[in-house]
Design an enzyme around this catalytic site. Structure first.
Site, PDB file in Angstrom:
ATOM      1  N   LYS A   1       0.808  -1.233   0.000  1.00 56.07           N
ATOM      2  CA  LYS A   1       0.000   0.000   0.000  1.00 56.07           C
ATOM      3  C   LYS A   1       0.840   1.281   0.000  1.00 56.07           C
ATOM      4  O   LYS A   1       0.465   2.273  -0.613  1.00 56.07           O
ATOM      5  CB  LYS A   1      -0.954   0.008   1.200  1.00 56.07           C
ATOM      6  CG  LYS A   1      -2.059  -1.031   1.093  1.00 56.07           C
ATOM      7  CD  LYS A   1      -3.025  -0.893   2.254  1.00 56.07           C
ATOM      8  CE  LYS A   1      -4.054  -1.993   2.263  1.00 56.07           C
ATOM      9  NZ  LYS A   1      -5.055  -1.802   3.319  1.00 56.07           N
TER      10      LYS A   1
ATOM     11  N   ASP B   1     -10.576   2.756   2.551  1.00 55.14           N
ATOM     12  CA  ASP B   1     -10.852   2.159   3.870  1.00 55.14           C
ATOM     13  C   ASP B   1     -11.684   3.096   4.752  1.00 55.14           C
ATOM     14  O   ASP B   1     -12.565   2.644   5.486  1.00 55.14           O
ATOM     15  CB  ASP B   1      -9.544   1.802   4.582  1.00 55.14           C
ATOM     16  CG  ASP B   1      -8.982   0.461   4.110  1.00 55.14           C
ATOM     17  OD1 ASP B   1      -9.760  -0.349   3.565  1.00 55.14           O
ATOM     18  OD2 ASP B   1      -7.770   0.233   4.282  1.00 55.14           O
TER      19      ASP B   1
HETATM   20  N1  LIG Z   1     -12.573  -4.815   7.923  1.00 58.95           N
HETATM   21  C1  LIG Z   1     -11.673  -4.378   7.059  1.00 58.95           C
HETATM   22  O1  LIG Z   1     -11.994  -3.994   5.927  1.00 58.95           O
HETATM   23  C2  LIG Z   1     -10.250  -4.281   7.474  1.00 58.95           C
HETATM   24  C3  LIG Z   1      -9.364  -3.423   6.784  1.00 58.95           C
HETATM   25  C4  LIG Z   1      -8.031  -3.343   7.214  1.00 58.95           C
HETATM   26  C5  LIG Z   1      -7.594  -4.114   8.289  1.00 58.95           C
HETATM   27  N2  LIG Z   1      -8.480  -4.931   8.915  1.00 58.95           N
HETATM   28  C6  LIG Z   1      -8.037  -5.723  10.088  1.00 58.95           C
HETATM   29  O2  LIG Z   1      -7.557  -4.806  11.059  1.00 58.95           O
HETATM   30  C7  LIG Z   1      -6.520  -5.413  11.836  1.00 58.95           C
HETATM   31  C8  LIG Z   1      -5.314  -4.470  11.906  1.00 58.95           C
HETATM   32  O3  LIG Z   1      -4.778  -4.277  10.605  1.00 58.95           O
HETATM   33  P1  LIG Z   1      -3.590  -3.238  10.338  1.00 58.95           P
HETATM   34  O4  LIG Z   1      -3.295  -3.327   8.888  1.00 58.95           O
HETATM   35  O5  LIG Z   1      -3.880  -1.911  10.946  1.00 58.95           O
HETATM   36  O6  LIG Z   1      -2.391  -3.920  11.166  1.00 58.95           O
HETATM   37  P2  LIG Z   1      -1.032  -3.249  11.682  1.00 58.95           P
HETATM   38  O7  LIG Z   1      -0.661  -2.072  10.837  1.00 58.95           O
HETATM   39  O8  LIG Z   1      -0.062  -4.370  11.811  1.00 58.95           O
HETATM   40  O9  LIG Z   1      -1.382  -2.694  13.158  1.00 58.95           O
HETATM   41  C9  LIG Z   1      -1.650  -3.595  14.192  1.00 58.95           C
HETATM   42  C10 LIG Z   1      -2.186  -2.857  15.409  1.00 58.95           C
HETATM   43  O10 LIG Z   1      -2.540  -3.827  16.384  1.00 58.95           O
HETATM   44  C11 LIG Z   1      -1.838  -3.553  17.611  1.00 58.95           C
HETATM   45  N3  LIG Z   1      -1.515  -4.795  18.298  1.00 58.95           N
HETATM   46  C12 LIG Z   1      -0.996  -5.937  17.756  1.00 58.95           C
HETATM   47  N4  LIG Z   1      -0.804  -6.861  18.716  1.00 58.95           N
HETATM   48  C13 LIG Z   1      -1.178  -6.292  19.893  1.00 58.95           C
HETATM   49  C14 LIG Z   1      -1.220  -6.744  21.247  1.00 58.95           C
HETATM   50  N5  LIG Z   1      -0.829  -7.989  21.592  1.00 58.95           N
HETATM   51  N6  LIG Z   1      -1.682  -5.892  22.193  1.00 58.95           N
HETATM   52  C15 LIG Z   1      -2.096  -4.629  21.858  1.00 58.95           C
HETATM   53  N7  LIG Z   1      -2.074  -4.152  20.599  1.00 58.95           N
HETATM   54  C16 LIG Z   1      -1.638  -4.970  19.619  1.00 58.95           C
HETATM   55  C17 LIG Z   1      -0.594  -2.809  17.175  1.00 58.95           C
HETATM   56  O11 LIG Z   1      -0.094  -2.081  18.266  1.00 58.95           O
HETATM   57  P3  LIG Z   1       1.484  -1.710  18.373  1.00 58.95           P
HETATM   58  O12 LIG Z   1       1.656  -0.447  17.577  1.00 58.95           O
HETATM   59  O13 LIG Z   1       1.721  -1.531  19.839  1.00 58.95           O
HETATM   60  O14 LIG Z   1       2.270  -2.871  17.797  1.00 58.95           O
HETATM   61  C18 LIG Z   1      -1.162  -1.913  16.069  1.00 58.95           C
HETATM   62  O15 LIG Z   1      -1.846  -0.797  16.583  1.00 58.95           O
HETATM   63  C19 LIG Z   1      -6.221  -6.762  11.171  1.00 58.95           C
HETATM   64  O16 LIG Z   1      -6.907  -7.755  11.896  1.00 58.95           O
HETATM   65  C20 LIG Z   1      -6.844  -6.622   9.787  1.00 58.95           C
HETATM   66  O17 LIG Z   1      -7.285  -7.857   9.257  1.00 58.95           O
HETATM   67  C21 LIG Z   1      -9.776  -5.028   8.545  1.00 58.95           C
END
Ligand SMILES: NC(=O)c1ccc[n+]([C@@H]2O[C@H](COP(=O)([O-])OP(=O)(O)OC[C@H]3O[C@@H](n4cnc5c(N)ncnc54)[C@H](OP(=O)(O)O)[C@@H]3O)[C@@H](O)[C@H]2O)c1
Length: 276
Positions: free
Chosen positions: A71, A107
């Protein structure tokens, strides 16, 4: 359906891409509207991204979705980026037009459309965004741009502070997330917590105000422990699959010339596939 030599071609670029539900989603709409077109999975390695995207455009593709890990690379490669992409710092939708590559990020609009489809007014009050990763940014930006007061709350507080400094909004400490619920009309889980194979999100809803809406963008499982806990308390719960469906609408409209509808039938098709 059969496609002709004039078919419009689009697809989703990712690495890996086999988990993507976008081909099923767009394929369902193509069939529904009898469109002479195809939407393909396009597994492309990071090191091949630029050359492959340029080739797709040269081959006459109308555009593509871009998913992890491309992205930011897509953002850097575009001839033109929409305000949505600039705010998100990332592109998830490419349109190839007149020899130019135009990028946007859907998004934020997808999230907002899904909220409204669930009868939740995003402008009802302040929003607490849990997480500060790739998804938190377009969601936070869409809320801020709609005039909503937004607070980011992330395990790594520094990351939340950097996000707020970049797009606006305030920061609340991770340990204060439950106590802060009373000051918000909406809480959104944008972390990966609650996803199948990950830990659950710990969020004590005991002090949540009765009018609080609880949204989770995680959609595997469809009903996350957070959503189940919200429903058990009689709070409004907004599931994540709807966001995925709604974010696909602008791309399909730009590529195939028909604005598709997100409805129960589409939800069932994609939800059914997630259960297999
Ligand atoms: N519905 C939809 O259309 C859609 C679209 C996009 C994403 N999603 C979903 O959204 C989720 C996040 O995606 P992303 O792309 O934003 O991922 P990302 O960039 O990897 O960010 C992950 C986030 O989760 C936090 N996190 C991970 N493990 C954690 C833990 N053990 N305790 C507390 N916080 C934790 C991270 O915090 P830190 O900064 O502290 O590591 C960060 O804020 C995924 O499950 C994805 O499938 C859904």
């Amino acid at each position: 359906m059969t496609i002709t030599a004039r078919a419009s071609l689009a697809g989703v670029i990712g690495w890996p891409v086999a988990h993507s539900r976008s081909p099923l989603l767009h394929g369902t709409w193509l069939k529904r509207h009898g469109i002479d077109g195809a939407y393909l999975p396009l597994p492309i390695r990071p090191e091949d991204f630029a050359v492959c995207v340029a080739a797709l455009a040269r081959m006459g593709f109308v555009g593509a979705n871009v998913t992890i890990p491309h992205k930011e690379a897509a953002f850097a490669l575009c001839d033109e980026v929409a305000p949505s992409a600039r705010r998100a710092g990332a592109v998830n939708t490419l349109v190839f037009r007149d020899g130019r590559m135009v990028g946007s990020n859907t998004d934020g609009v997808g999230f907002m459309a899904n909220l409204r489809a669930h009868g939740v007014d995003p402008a009802a009050g302040p929003a607490l965004v849990l997480g500060a990763g790739g998804a938190a940014r377009p969601i936070g930006a869409a809320l801020l741009d709609a005039g909503v007061v937004v607070h980011f709350c992330n395990r790594t507080e520094d990351r939340a502070a950097r996000l707020a400094a970049t797009i606006g909004g305030g920061v609340i400490g991770w340990e204060d997330r439950a106590a802060a619920l009373g000051d918000h009309a909406l809480v959104i889980n944008t972390t990966s917590l609650g996803m199948a194979g990950h830990q659950s999100l710990t969020l004590d809803l005991a002090r949540a105000p009765a009018g609080l809406a609880v949204a989770d963008i995680v959609y595997v499982p469809l009903e996350t422990p957070l959503l189940a806990a919200a429903r058990a308390r009689g709070l409004r719960a907004v599931e994540g699959l709807g966001m995925l469906l709604h974010q696909a609408v602008p791309g399909f409209a730009a590529w195939f010339g028909v604005t598709p509808v997100v409805d129960e039938a589409l939800y069932r098709v994609v939800a059914g596939d997630l259960l297999t």
